[in-house]
Each structure stands twice: as C-alpha cells, then as structure tokens.
Scaffold this motif. Structure first.
Motif, mmCIF file in Angstrom:
data_model
loop_
_atom_site.group_PDB
_atom_site.id
_atom_site.type_symbol
_atom_site.label_atom_id
_atom_site.label_comp_id
_atom_site.label_asym_id
_atom_site.label_seq_id
_atom_site.Cartn_x
_atom_site.Cartn_y
_atom_site.Cartn_z
ATOM 1 N N UNK A 1 0.853 -1.173 0.000
ATOM 2 C CA UNK A 1 0.000 0.000 0.000
ATOM 3 C C UNK A 1 0.899 1.236 0.000
ATOM 4 N N UNK A 2 0.906 1.940 -1.151
ATOM 5 C CA UNK A 2 1.778 3.105 -1.306
ATOM 6 C C UNK A 2 1.179 4.298 -0.584
ATOM 7 N N UNK A 3 2.030 5.070 0.073
ATOM 8 C CA UNK A 3 1.616 6.273 0.773
ATOM 9 C C UNK A 3 1.527 7.452 -0.202
ATOM 10 N N UNK A 4 0.918 8.561 0.269
ATOM 11 C CA UNK A 4 0.756 9.747 -0.567
ATOM 12 C C UNK A 4 2.120 10.303 -1.002
ATOM 13 N N UNK A 5 3.056 10.365 -0.072
ATOM 14 C CA UNK A 5 4.379 10.890 -0.396
ATOM 15 C C UNK A 5 5.092 10.009 -1.418
ATOM 16 N N UNK B 1 -2.064 9.442 -10.493
ATOM 17 C CA UNK B 1 -3.038 10.274 -9.773
ATOM 18 C C UNK B 1 -4.343 9.513 -9.575
ATOM 19 N N UNK B 2 -4.767 8.762 -10.608
ATOM 20 C CA UNK B 2 -5.975 7.960 -10.454
ATOM 21 C C UNK B 2 -5.780 6.855 -9.413
ATOM 22 N N UNK B 3 -4.593 6.222 -9.413
ATOM 23 C CA UNK B 3 -4.317 5.193 -8.396
ATOM 24 C C UNK B 3 -4.361 5.789 -6.999
ATOM 25 N N UNK B 4 -3.879 7.009 -6.888
ATOM 26 C CA UNK B 4 -3.867 7.694 -5.581
ATOM 27 C C UNK B 4 -5.286 7.882 -5.067
ATOM 28 N N UNK B 5 -6.163 8.394 -5.922
ATOM 29 C CA UNK B 5 -7.547 8.621 -5.497
ATOM 30 C C UNK B 5 -8.298 7.302 -5.301
ATOM 31 N N UNK B 6 -7.987 6.287 -6.135
ATOM 32 C CA UNK B 6 -8.646 4.977 -5.987
ATOM 33 C C UNK B 6 -8.260 4.310 -4.672
ATOM 34 N N UNK B 7 -7.053 4.615 -4.209
ATOM 35 C CA UNK B 7 -6.600 4.033 -2.938
ATOM 36 C C UNK B 7 -7.202 4.739 -1.737
ATOM 37 N N UNK B 8 -8.065 5.737 -1.980
ATOM 38 C CA UNK B 8 -8.708 6.441 -0.879
ATOM 39 C C UNK B 8 -7.842 7.514 -0.261
ATOM 40 N N UNK B 9 -6.783 7.895 -0.921
ATOM 41 C CA UNK B 9 -5.895 8.930 -0.397
ATOM 42 C C UNK B 9 -6.340 10.294 -0.914
ATOM 43 N N UNK B 10 -6.174 11.306 -0.131
ATOM 44 C CA UNK B 10 -6.483 12.680 -0.540
ATOM 45 C C UNK B 10 -5.231 13.308 -1.135
ATOM 46 N N UNK C 1 0.918 16.833 -5.553
ATOM 47 C CA UNK C 1 0.392 15.947 -6.590
ATOM 48 C C UNK C 1 -0.259 16.754 -7.709
ATOM 49 N N UNK C 2 -1.048 17.788 -7.328
ATOM 50 C CA UNK C 2 -1.663 18.625 -8.361
ATOM 51 C C UNK C 2 -0.612 19.355 -9.197
ATOM 52 N N UNK C 3 0.413 19.864 -8.543
ATOM 53 C CA UNK C 3 1.450 20.594 -9.265
ATOM 54 C C UNK C 3 2.145 19.692 -10.279
ATOM 55 N N UNK C 4 2.469 18.459 -9.878
ATOM 56 C CA UNK C 4 3.129 17.530 -10.794
ATOM 57 C C UNK C 4 2.202 17.154 -11.952
ATOM 58 N N UNK C 5 0.928 17.002 -11.657
ATOM 59 C CA UNK C 5 -0.025 16.665 -12.713
ATOM 60 C C UNK C 5 -0.191 17.821 -13.697
ATOM 61 N N UNK C 6 -0.323 19.039 -13.164
ATOM 62 C CA UNK C 6 -0.481 20.207 -14.033
ATOM 63 C C UNK C 6 0.773 20.424 -14.891
ATOM 64 N N UNK C 7 1.933 20.200 -14.318
ATOM 65 C CA UNK C 7 3.174 20.378 -15.066
ATOM 66 C C UNK C 7 3.318 19.353 -16.187
ATOM 67 N N UNK C 8 2.717 18.175 -16.003
ATOM 68 C CA UNK C 8 2.835 17.128 -17.018
ATOM 69 C C UNK C 8 1.942 17.382 -18.222
#
Length: 775
Positions: free
Chosen positions: A81-85, A108-117, A122-129
């Motif tokens: 189980x991967x952590x948010x960090x 990012x989808x895996x993060x939200x599917x795992x129930x993590x906020x 995370x948003x910054x890395x997604x927007x930059x991509x």
C-alpha cells in the motif's frame, strides 16, 4: 532487542542503503529492478514506502525514467500500500520522461482509488505534465472539481496550472485561474503573472496583457525583468508600440534595469507596427518627455543598428543630443561603426540610411569620430562603387580635421578607387594624407601607379614614381612593374626604359611581367625591333622562359602585322619546351588576320582544338576577322553557326566583326542573317553594326536596300554615324535613288550567280572540325 543492539544495527542499515544507492547510479537491467521490488515485500509498509521513495530519488536523469517506471509498475502489482508521499515522488519522476501525462495521470488515479487525498504537490506535478490541449482541459476540469470541495490550493499548484494554460494558448482559462487567487485569498506572484502574460504571446493581445501587468503592479506584485521581457514580447508580436512604451515606463518607475533584451523587444514591436515612421515619432516624443529614460538611448541605438535601421538609430541619437548629450549613445553609434568592418552587415533597407550616411550626419552634428570608427566605415563603404567616391572625399576631410586615418585604410580606399577607376578623388586623398603628415608606403604609390596604368596616363605614373623616391620609400619589384606597365599602356617606351634602368641600379631583378611590359611598350609604339631587344634583355638577365613573355612577343608581332615572325617566335618557344595557352593561339590568329592569311588562321584554330584548349569568343572573333580580311564571308558566317557546338556565346564584338566581314565582301544578305542571329541571342547592336550593314549594301551596289536599312535602323533606335549618313545621301543623289521617309521592312535581294556558286561550294564542307586528340 536492547537499545545497544538497535544502535549497533542502525549504521549497518545505513551502509546497506548507501550500497543500494550506489548500485542505482549505474544503468539497471529489468532483472535487477525485479530483485529490488521483491526485496520490498519482505519489509513493513512504512519501511517499504521509505525505501521505495529513497530508490526513486536516485533516478535523476531523463534516461533513468524508464527504469523508474518499470519499478513503479512492478510495485503497483504487489500488495504494498503506497503512501501519498510515495505517489508524489513517483509522479515527480515520471513527469520528466516520455508519456509523462499518461503515466502521471495514471498515478493520480491510483492515488484517489486508494482512498488517499491528493495534496498540492500531486496537483502541481499533474499540471506540469500536461502539454496538449486535451490534457490541459482535463487538468482544468480537475481544478474546478477540487475548488468545489474547498480544497486548500497554494500558489505553486495555481502557478503550475496557469503555466499549463499558457503552453497551449488557453488565455481565458489562465486569466480565470489568475483571478481566482484573490477569491482563494492567495497573493499572485511574479511567476504566476509572467506565466499569464506568456499566454498572450500567441494571441498577440497586448492590450489585455498590459491590463494584467498594470493591475499586478498596482496590487504590489513584485515584478522582475523576466516579467518585463515577457510583456514586451507580447507587444512585439502584435506591433503594439504604446503598450511597449508604457511597460517600459512602469518598469523604470519600479526601479527595474532596462536591459538590451527589453529594448530589443521594443524595437521589434516598432518594426512590426503598421506605420514605422509614425511610431518613430512616438519613440522620439517618449524620449523627449521622459516616458523612456535617457539611459535607453544607447540600447535603442544598438538595437536599431543591429536590425539595419540606421535611420532610426540616428533619430534616437539625435534626440539624446537634443537632451544634452549621452556619452553611452555616442559610444553605441561609434561601436556599431567600428564593427561594420568585422561583421557581415546586412544590406540597408530601401529608403533607409547607410553606414556612410550615418557617419556623415553624426560628424555634422559634432560627434568626434575616433580612428577605429572612421577606418571601419571607410573600409566598409569602399566595397561598392556607389560609396567609393564619397568615402575618399570623407577620408580627406577627416585628415584635415586631424582624425588619425591609418595608412592601411588609406591603401584600402585607394585600391577601391583603382578597382572602380576613380582617379581624381584618389589623388586628392593622397595629397590630403601628405598634408596631414601621414607617411605613405610603397603600397600607396603602387596603387596610384596602377590607377594611372588603367587610365593610360604614363606621365602621371612617372611623376608618382619620382615622388616616391623623394619621400624616401623603398622601391620594390611590384612598383617597378606597375610603372613600366603604365608607361606601356600610355605609349611611352622611353619612360619605361628609364624606369627599367633605375631598377638595374637598385639591383632589383626583373621577372617575366617586367619583360612582357617592356615588349608591349615598344609594340604599342610600333617598334618591333626594340621589342625583340627587350626580349633579349630577359635572356641577358637570366629571366626564366615564360609563356607570358612569349605571348607578349607574339602579340607585338601581330600588332605590327609580322605574321611570319610571330610564328617563328611560336616555334622557338615550342622548342624551348613551353606549352601554349589560349592567349598564344588568339595572338597567332590575330597576326594571321592582320596579314590576311585565313588559311594559316584556320590551321592554327584546328591546332588549338587538337591541343584540347577551350576556345572562347576572342578566338572566334579573331578567326572571323581573318576570314573577313580574306573576303570569305560564308566561312565567317559558318564560325557564328558553329559557336554553340564549341560552347561559346557570341557577343557584340563578334557580331560587329562579322558585319565588317560582310561589308568588305559586299554581302548584304549575310549581314541581314547576322543581325537575325544577334536578335535571336538578344545581343544589342550599336552604331558600328549599323554602319557595317550600310557599307555591305553600298559595296554590293544595292543603294535602295541601304536606304531601307538606314531608315529601319533609325526606327530601331540604332542610327548610323553622321559620316555614313552623309556618304549614303551623296551616293543616292548621284545615282538618283530616292530616300524613303518612313521605315519599311527589309528585304534581301538574291545574290549574284558568281557569289552563289562560290559560296555553295565552300558551304558544303565544314569550316570548323572539332577534334580532341591526345597531345
């Protein structure tokens, strides 16, 4: 486990991690990655996540992204189980490589599917991509959904989204995110402002970008030079000069340093505007009123000059002079002028100013020119005929003002005058240099003598040579050859012999050019015996045999009409082992033409073809002259017909020689054929051509045709000479032939039976036989 054992085990664990980190510095294979992932399953969740983050942090290069993604993909298939960090660290790595959006969005989808906020990282890395419009649309949709959930954005995530919108030109969305900063109680930063302004670059909406810039300054946003560069880039894209000037004014009020990049963008906006001259007045008014600081003058001068708009550079410099002068602007003008000789400068735009005109105007306004700037401008402007005369006059004026023009620049201008045959300004400049105390060298006087040689002024060349001795200049072989050549072209063999005697006293050994010039001097004077004596001087002074000397002696024989002696010299040089060239062949055929020996000329021409020499238009013209003097007009016409097979393009001289041949033989019909051939090849005829045409009809007794040709030539704009006109009118009056008052078309009468029978026999055999055999 005791505390002592724990402390003893920690260094060992740390050393083990370091060993793993060192292993990751090298390229990992898939098997090695598999082993590392399997080792994670033996650890607890906290230790495994910590270890995985440490492993991912070692992938720093773009080339390592594939190995990192392989590790992430294998880890996702495990029960860990991967952590948010850990997710954010993985997103940070994958956004650097290929398929960065697909991989980052999947994490990012895996993060939200795992129930993590998710967090701002995370948003910054997604927007930059995100880099494509569809990806930015999805990122903006995610932003709006997060905003509805009262997500606590920070300036970093918002900046990343504004920058993503700017990349795809989504101006409205970038503006909306920027405006949300106030709603979210976040102060906009200069980076976010710069990203917003960058979004306007593609659209060219400088007014909207300027509004955002002005509001940000009013809100106290700490803008920097990079923000200024971006807003000016928008203005340059749309050619919006008022906004560009206003941006510079606000930046100056904020204490920002206006550098060359900013001024270059201002100039680009000026040149991209619809009315450059009107905007030039706006720039002048802004400088005078203080909207643009006076410190901008130097940068503007440099920017305009770099874009070949010297007229605008001079306008800015003139404003700086009117405002009390600016040393930096003066240095900018002089700096550009100094560089003109070192750089491949652009050609001036039509209607604008050249370097020479700029230099002259600056001198008129009192700008002190140093030697480097003067030399550079004079060097540059001496490369074209239009400015050589003005450059020589300007150099003389600078010498009178005390500006130190060096002897190298003086020689460069004089060589340009020699190239374009501008004599008087060259000698005036030489006089001004002597008055200013500039010591000329041997190159200076040699160049002046070469000018005299091209003008055929032997006496003036002798005076320059005499003055060089008075100035104490060292005489070398080039100067001696130049003076002898000038005496040769001026028809003064006596002066040439005197200079040659001086060379012997100075123990200057002659070369082939010296002997050739002496031979030519006597040949021009018609003294062939003395020409042979000059040739003998070469043998006496051990000058090696040279084909140039041979050609000069053969040409001297041709000038004097001594065909037999020319071929005798030719035979002697062949025995000496010299290889003839095309000049040799042309001189021999010319000697045959002077002696009216067409058969010998034809044989020499065939010999040139057998030697493999590429004949030229001079060769064919000499052959035509030989046939013309022998009154063989059909053979002369055949030379014109065979010219294309020899890769020779006839010129006006050859056409005139053909017309003279027809005039000597009285063949008006062939003269008309020659004119037709000249018209087909677009060769312009002149007065000599028309005179030969009339002479051909007069010699054939066809005065009626001669009068028609006369009127037709007048109508075509190539009238005959006054002497030929009077002669034709006299002959028509004696023969009672009326002269038509209006031009009519030419019609060629049938040649006589005598001419036809003789011509037809010769026309059946080829005159020119092109053969290429080994020598």
């Amino acid at each position: 486990m005791s505390s002592g054992e724990t402390q003893r085990n920690q260094p060992k664990k740390h050393k083990k991690d370091n060993k793993i980190t060192k292993r990751l510095d090298a390229k990992l294979s898939k098997e090695e990655v598999t082993k590392l992932v399997q080792s994670l399953e033996t650890k607890s969740a906290v230790q495994a996540n910590s270890h995985l983050r440490k492993l991912l942090s070692t992938f720093k290069d773009v080339d390592d992204v594939e190995a990192a993604w392989t590790m992430i993909s294998m880890t996702r298939k495990t029960s860990l189980e991967m952590e948010l960090s850990t997710y954010t660290r993985a997103m940070e790595v994958t956004r650097k490589g290929p398929l960065r959006w697909e991989r980052t969005f999947q994490l990012f989808q895996d993060l939200t599917s795992a129930g993590l906020s998710f967090d701002n990282y995370a948003l910054s890395f997604l927007f930059n991509a995100s880099s494509a419009p569809a990806e930015v649309d999805l990122a903006f949709q995610l932003y709006q959904e997060a905003k509805l959930t009262d997500f606590a954005f920070n300036v970093y995530s918002l900046f990343a989204l504004v920058e993503a919108c700017a990349r795809v030109g989504a101006v409205q969305r970038a503006q909306l995110v920027y405006d949300d900063c106030n709603f979210l109680h976040l102060p906009p930063t200069k980076y976010m402002l710069t990203a917003l302004i960058r979004a306007y670059v593609g659209s060219g909406e400088a007014d909207l970008a300027m509004d955002a810039f002005t509001k940000a300054v009013a809100q106290g946003v700490d803008v920097d030079v990079y923000t200024l560069h971006t807003i000016l880039k928008v203005c340059a894209a749309g050619g919006n000069m008022p906004s560009a000037i206003e941006a510079l004014r606000l930046s100056a009020d904020l204490g920002l340093s206006i550098d060359s990049v900013a001024l270059g963008s201002l100039v680009a906006a000026h040149l991209a505007s619809d009315d450059v001259q009107a905007e030039a007045a706006r720039v002048s008014e802004a400088l005078q009123s203080g909207k643009l600081p006076s410190a901008c003058c130097a940068g503007l001068v440099t920017a305009y000059a770099a874009r070949a708009r010297l007229d605008l550079a001079y306008l800015v410099w003139e404003v700086s002079v009117g405002n009390g002068g600016c040393r930096a602007a003066d240095d900018a003008i002089l700096g550009h002028l100094r560089q003109t000789v070192d750089v491949n400068r652009r050609s001036p735009i039509d209607g604008t100013m050249t370097e020479l005109e700029l230099f002259e105007k600056c001198l008129q306004r009192g700008l002190f020119a140093d030697a480097a700037a003067a030399s550079a401008v004079l060097h540059t402007c001496s490369r074209n005929r239009r400015d050589v005369h003005r450059a020589s006059v300007l150099a003389a004026q600078l010498l009178e003002r005390g500006v130190a023009v060096d002897v190298h620049t003086l020689n460069f201008i004089l060589k340009a005058c020699a190239k374009f045959l501008i004599s008087e300004p060259a000698f005036e400049l030489f006089t001004a240099a002597k008055k200013a105390g500039l010591q000329p060298d041997v190159v200076t006087v040699t160049t002046l003598v070469n000018i005299c040689a091209r003008k055929g002024d032997a006496k003036r060349a002798a005076e320059v040579y005499k003055e060089s001795k008075i100035l104490g200049l060292e005489t070398d072989r080039r100067l001696i050859n130049a003076v002898i050549d000038a005496c040769s072209k001026g028809g003064e063999p006596g002066l040439a012999i005197g200079v040659f005697a001086d060379a012997q006293q100075l123990r200057i050994r002659p070369d082939a050019f010296t002997i050739s010039a002496l031979i030519t001097a006597f040949a021009r004077a018609g003294d062939l015996d003395q020409a042979f004596v000059a040739y003998g001087l070469g043998d006496w002074l051990d000058v090696p045999p040279d084909i140039a000397v041979a050609n000069s002696l053969i040409n001297a024989c041709a000038r004097c009409g001594e065909c037999d002696r020319a071929f005798q010299v030719y035979g002697d040089f062949l025995e000496a082992g010299l290889q003839p060239d095309l000049v040799t062949i042309n001189s021999l055929i010319h000697a045959c033409a002077k002696s009216k020996d067409a058969a010998r000329a034809e044989a020499t021409f065939q010999e040139a073809l057998e030697l493999g020499l590429a004949v030229d238009v001079v060769t064919l013209t000499s052959l035509v002259n030989a046939y013309g003097e022998a009154k063989r007009p059909v053979d002369a016409m055949k030379v014109l017909q065979d010219a294309p097979s020899l890769d020779v393009k006839p010129n006006r001289v050859m056409i005139n020689s053909l017309m003279s041949a027809m005039a000597l033989s009285g063949r008006g019909d062939l003269a008309i054929e020659t004119l037709s051939a000249a018209a087909e090849q677009r060769i312009r005829i002149d007065q000599k051509t028309t005179d030969s045409l009339l002479e051909a009809f007069i010699a054939a007794g066809e005065l009626r045709q001669a009068t028609v040709a006369w009127q037709f030539a007048d109508w075509m704009g190539t009238p005959c000479s006054h002497k030929m006109k009077e002669r034709l009118m006299c002959l028509c009056k004696e023969a009672g032939v009326a002269i038509p008052l209006t031009p009519i078309s030419l019609s060629v009468s049938s040649p006589s039976k005598r001419a036809t029978s003789g011509a037809s026999k010769r026309a059946t055999r080829p005159i020119i036989k092109k053969r290429t055999t080994s020598q």
